[in-house]
Scaffold this active site. Structure first.
Site, PDB file in Angstrom:
ATOM      1  N   SER A   1       0.818  -1.216   0.000  1.00 55.58           N
ATOM      2  CA  SER A   1       0.000   0.000   0.000  1.00 55.58           C
ATOM      3  C   SER A   1       0.848   1.262   0.000  1.00 55.58           C
ATOM      4  O   SER A   1       2.060   1.235   0.259  1.00 55.58           O
ATOM      5  CB  SER A   1      -0.931   0.029   1.216  1.00 55.58           C
ATOM      6  OG  SER A   1      -0.289   0.587   2.345  1.00 55.58           O
ATOM      7  N   VAL A   2       0.158   2.373  -0.246  1.00 55.44           N
ATOM      8  CA  VAL A   2       0.779   3.696  -0.228  1.00 55.44           C
ATOM      9  C   VAL A   2       1.324   4.037   1.150  1.00 55.44           C
ATOM     10  O   VAL A   2       2.244   4.858   1.292  1.00 55.44           O
ATOM     11  CB  VAL A   2      -0.264   4.755  -0.673  1.00 55.44           C
ATOM     12  CG1 VAL A   2      -1.395   4.881   0.349  1.00 55.44           C
ATOM     13  CG2 VAL A   2       0.371   6.105  -0.944  1.00 55.44           C
ATOM     14  N   LYS A   3       0.794   3.389   2.192  1.00 57.87           N
ATOM     15  CA  LYS A   3       1.185   3.712   3.562  1.00 57.87           C
ATOM     16  C   LYS A   3       2.590   3.227   3.916  1.00 57.87           C
ATOM     17  O   LYS A   3       3.143   3.633   4.948  1.00 57.87           O
ATOM     18  CB  LYS A   3       0.174   3.118   4.547  1.00 57.87           C
ATOM     19  CG  LYS A   3      -1.226   3.711   4.424  1.00 57.87           C
ATOM     20  CD  LYS A   3      -1.261   5.166   4.852  1.00 57.87           C
ATOM     21  CE  LYS A   3      -2.687   5.664   4.963  1.00 57.87           C
ATOM     22  NZ  LYS A   3      -2.768   7.030   5.511  1.00 57.87           N
ATOM     23  N   ASP A   4       3.169   2.378   3.088  1.00 59.70           N
ATOM     24  CA  ASP A   4       4.574   2.003   3.317  1.00 59.70           C
ATOM     25  C   ASP A   4       5.462   3.235   3.316  1.00 59.70           C
ATOM     26  O   ASP A   4       6.438   3.329   4.067  1.00 59.70           O
ATOM     27  CB  ASP A   4       5.060   1.050   2.224  1.00 59.70           C
ATOM     28  CG  ASP A   4       4.471  -0.340   2.352  1.00 59.70           C
ATOM     29  OD1 ASP A   4       3.748  -0.591   3.328  1.00 59.70           O
ATOM     30  OD2 ASP A   4       4.723  -1.172   1.462  1.00 59.70           O
TER      31      ASP A   4
ATOM     32  N   GLY B   1       5.096   4.959   6.699  1.00 64.07           N
ATOM     33  CA  GLY B   1       5.546   4.117   7.805  1.00 64.07           C
ATOM     34  C   GLY B   1       7.048   4.199   7.974  1.00 64.07           C
ATOM     35  O   GLY B   1       7.561   4.457   9.082  1.00 64.07           O
TER      36      GLY B   1
END
Length: 530
Positions: A105-108, A111
Site C-alpha cells: 500500500s501507499v502507507k509504506d 511508515g
C-alpha cells in the site's frame, strides 16, 4: 538540474542533510483526538528552500537493495484503457499503483518515513515499542519497518477492518488490539483512547501518530509527487486522491501548488465521512461505510484542506463495484478505496477534453479484502450485487414479507445490561433491538456483545445497555428476498427485519422480527413442495 513544468522552468531540489524536527505527538502525553490546528508554515507561493524538514530522495540507483525498506516507492503509472471509454470520458486516466510497494500500500511510504524521522530525532531507539492507531495499512508499513529494525510493534485498529490485515500484521510479528466498530475515535475504548492507555502502560513506547506526524505528508511531497511529475513529464491536469489522514493529498497537493499550480487537486471522500468541503457535502443520515482506509469523523491535524481544489463524495454502491471493474477490466488487483478514487475521477473528469490527463492514486491491493468485496457472496449480502440462485432453490426469491416471524422482544436504552440479560434468559433469545419511544430502531444488543464487554471490565452489569449495544448490524426490509437473508446468514448470526412507518412528518424504521439460521431452515423444511 532544471525541468520544465507546464511551460515554466523549475529548479530540482536535491535531497539535503537537514535533520528531522523532533516531532512528538500529543497522543503520547494526553488523551486527545489528533485534530488540533497544524503548526506547518507552508503556504501557496512559499519558497521550498525554506523548509525546516529533511528531504528524501525519490530516485534510486541501487540494483540490489540492502533491505526491503529500500524497495518503497517508484511505483508504476498505468493507463486505464477500458474504464475511461466505458464512462464516455475523452481524457486519459493514469493509475499510480501504490500496491506495488513491499507492504502492499501507499502507507509504506509514511511508515518508513516516520520511523526514520523518529530515529534521527533520537526519540525512537533500540528497545523501543511502536504503538499506532490505524485502519491497517499504516500498521503494515510500520510493522515491516519494525521487523527489519527490531522494534516491538503494537497496532490498534477497529473491528471493521478486514481479517486479512490482521493476519498480515501478525505474520510480521505485530501485536493487535481491536476497538469496537461503533466506538468514537476519541472515546476511551476508541482508537486514540486505547492507544494513549497503552502508551501510559508500556515503558519506552512511542505513538508515531500518522494523523499529526509531518513525515506523513512529507513522504508524498518528497517522493510520490516527484515520481508523478517525472513519469508524466510535468503534464498533469488533475490528480484524484482518496482522503483519510490527509497525508497523501496534502503532500502531493503542496508539491503541485508549487511547481504546477494549474493542476486540479481533487479529494475523494466517502459518504458518511466529514472531510469534504463545504460542510453541506457531508450531510447524510448514516455515518457508516464499508470502504476501508479513507474518510474520518474528525479533521486530522496533518491534513491541509486548502490544497484541495474540488471534492467528490462517493458511496459504497459506487466504490465497491468500481473496484471490481478495475480488477476485471483493467487487471489491477486493487482494494476497495481504489474504486472510490476512480469513481470520483469519473465524475470530476467529465469536462476534461482529449489530450488532458488525470492521475488517480490506487492506495492498496486486493490482498486485504479477499473475504470482503472480492467475494461475490459478501457483495450480495451487503446489497452491492444481485443475489444469484445457482441451485434454483424454490424459496430463494420469496419475499421476507411472507415469512412467519416470531413475536419480537424489544428494549429501551434506559434498561441496564443486567435487566436485558434477565430478559434474554427468560425468553430464550440472544438478540434484542433497542428502540425509541416511537418504536424506531436505535441499536442492537446481543448476548455475545454483553458477554464481551462485561468480561473486558469496561462495562458493569448496572450500566446502561447503550454501552453494550451496536449501531451497525445486519438488517433487511420486508421486500428483501430470502436469498438475500441466506447470504447474510452465511456471515452473521441473525438478520433484523425492519418496516418503514410514517410518524407525523418523519419516517421511522421499526423492527418487526429477527431471522436466524434455525428460523430459515425451519421455514425451508416445513414448506418444501411435495
Amino acid at each position: 538540474m532544471a525541468g520544465v513544468i507546464n511551460g515554466k522552468e523549475q529548479k530540482t531540489v536535491q535531497a539535503g542533510k537537514k535533520s528531522a524536527l523532533k516531532f512528538i505527538s500529543n497522543l503520547n502525553v494526553n488523551f486527545a483526538t489528533p485534530d488540533q490546528p497544524p503548526k506547518c508554515t507552508w503556504h501557496k507561493g512559499v519558497d521550498p528552500e525554506t523548509t525546516p524538514h529533511r528531504r528524501a530522495e525519490w530516485r534510486t540507483q541501487e540494483k540490489i537493495y540492502s533491505d526491503v525498506t529500500k524497495a518503497v516507492g517508484n511505483t508504476p503509472l498505468v493507463r486505464l484503457n477500458k474504464i475511461a471509454k466505458s464512462y464516455g470520458l475523452e481524457c486519459e486516466i493514469l493509475a499510480k499503483c501504490e500496491y506495488f510497494n513491499p507492504g502492499g500500500s501507499v502507507k509504506d511510504r509514511i511508515g518508513f518515513r516516520m520511523i526514520e524521522d523518529a530515529e534521527m530525532a533520537g526519540i525512537l531507539k533500540p528497545g523501543s515499542t511502536i504503538i499506532e492507531p490505524t485502519s491497517g495499512n499504516t500498521g503494515i508499513g510500520l510493522a515491516l519497518g519494525a521487523a527489519v529494525k527490531g522494534y516491538r510493534c503494537i497496532i490498534v485498529m477497529s473491528e471493521k477492518m478486514s481479517n486479512e490485515k490482521v493476519d498480515v500484521l501478525k505474520a510480521l510479528g505485530a501485536e493487535i488490539v481491536r476497538t469496537p466498530i461503533t466506538a468514537d475515535s476519541n472515546s476511551p475504548e476508541g482508537l486514540f483512547g486505547v492507544s494513549h492507555r497503552l502508551k501510559k502502560e508500556i515503558p519506552n513506547s512511542i505513538i508515531l501518530d500518522q494523523y499529526s506526524n509531518p513525515g506523513n505528508p512529507l513522504a508524498h511531497y518528497d517522493t510520490t509527487a516527484e515520481e508523478i511529475l517525472h513519469q508524466c513529464d510535468g503534464k498533469v491536469d488533475m490528480i484524484v486522491v482518496g482522503t483519510g489522514t490527509g497525508g497523501t493529498i496534502t503532500g502531493i497537493g503542496k508539491k503541485f501548488k508549487e511547481v504546477s499550480p494549474s493542476t486540479l487537486i481533487v479529494g475523494a471522500d466517502p459518504v458518511g465521512s466529514i472531510l469534504a468541503q463545504p460542510e453541506e457535502l457531508n450531510q447524510t443520515d448514516s455515518d457508516f461505510y464499508e470502504v476501508e482506509g479513507i474518510g474520518y469523523d474528525f479533521i486530522p491535524t496533518g491534513f491541509d484542506r486548502s490544497v484541495v481544489d474540488h471534492w467528490v463524495k462517493v458511496n459504497d454502491q459506487e466504490s465497491l463495484p468500481m473496484a471490481r471493474k478495475l480488477i476485471k477490466e483493467e487487471g489491477l488487483l486493487c482494494g476497495g478505496s481504489a474504486g472510490a478514487v476512480v469513481a470520483a475521477a469519473v465524475k470530476a473528469g467529465r469536462d476534461l477534453k482529449k489530450g488532458q490527463r488525470i492521475v488517480v492514486i490506487i492506495p492498496d491491493s486486493i490482498r486485504n479484502y479477499i473475504t470482503k468485496f472480492v467475494s461475490d457472496h459478501w457483495m450480495e449480502s451487503k446489497g452491492f450485487k444481485q443475489c444469484d440462485n445457482p441451485n434454483n432453490h424454490w424459496w430463494w426469491d420469496q419475499s421476507v414479507a411472507n415469512f412467519t416471524l416470531e413475536a419480537l422482544i424489544t428494549a429501551t436504552s434506559s434498561m441496564t445490561c443486567e435487566r436485558i440479560l434477565h430478559v434474554m434468559k427468560k425468553q430464550g433469545i440472544d438478540q434484542v433491538p433497542i428502540v425509541d419511544k416511537n418504536g424506531g430502531i436505535l441499536s442492537m444488543v446481543t448476548m455475545q456483545k454483553i458477554l464481551n464487554v462485561l468480561i473486558s471490565g469496561n462495562v458493569r452489569p448496572s450500566d446502561s445497555i447503550d454501552k453494550a449495544s451496536v449501531t451497525v448490524f445486519p438488517k433487511v426490509y420486508q421486500n428483501a428476498t430470502l436469498g438475500l437473508v441466506s447470504r447474510i446468514l452465511e456471515r452473521e448470526n441473525y438478520v433484523l427485519v425492519l418496516e418503514k412507518q410514517n410518524i407525523g412528518q418523519s419516517t421511522i424504521e421499526k423492527p418487526i422480527g429477527i431471522i436466524t439460521a434455525v428460523d430459515l431452515l425451519h421455514h425451508i423444511s416445513t414448506n418444501t413442495p411435495k
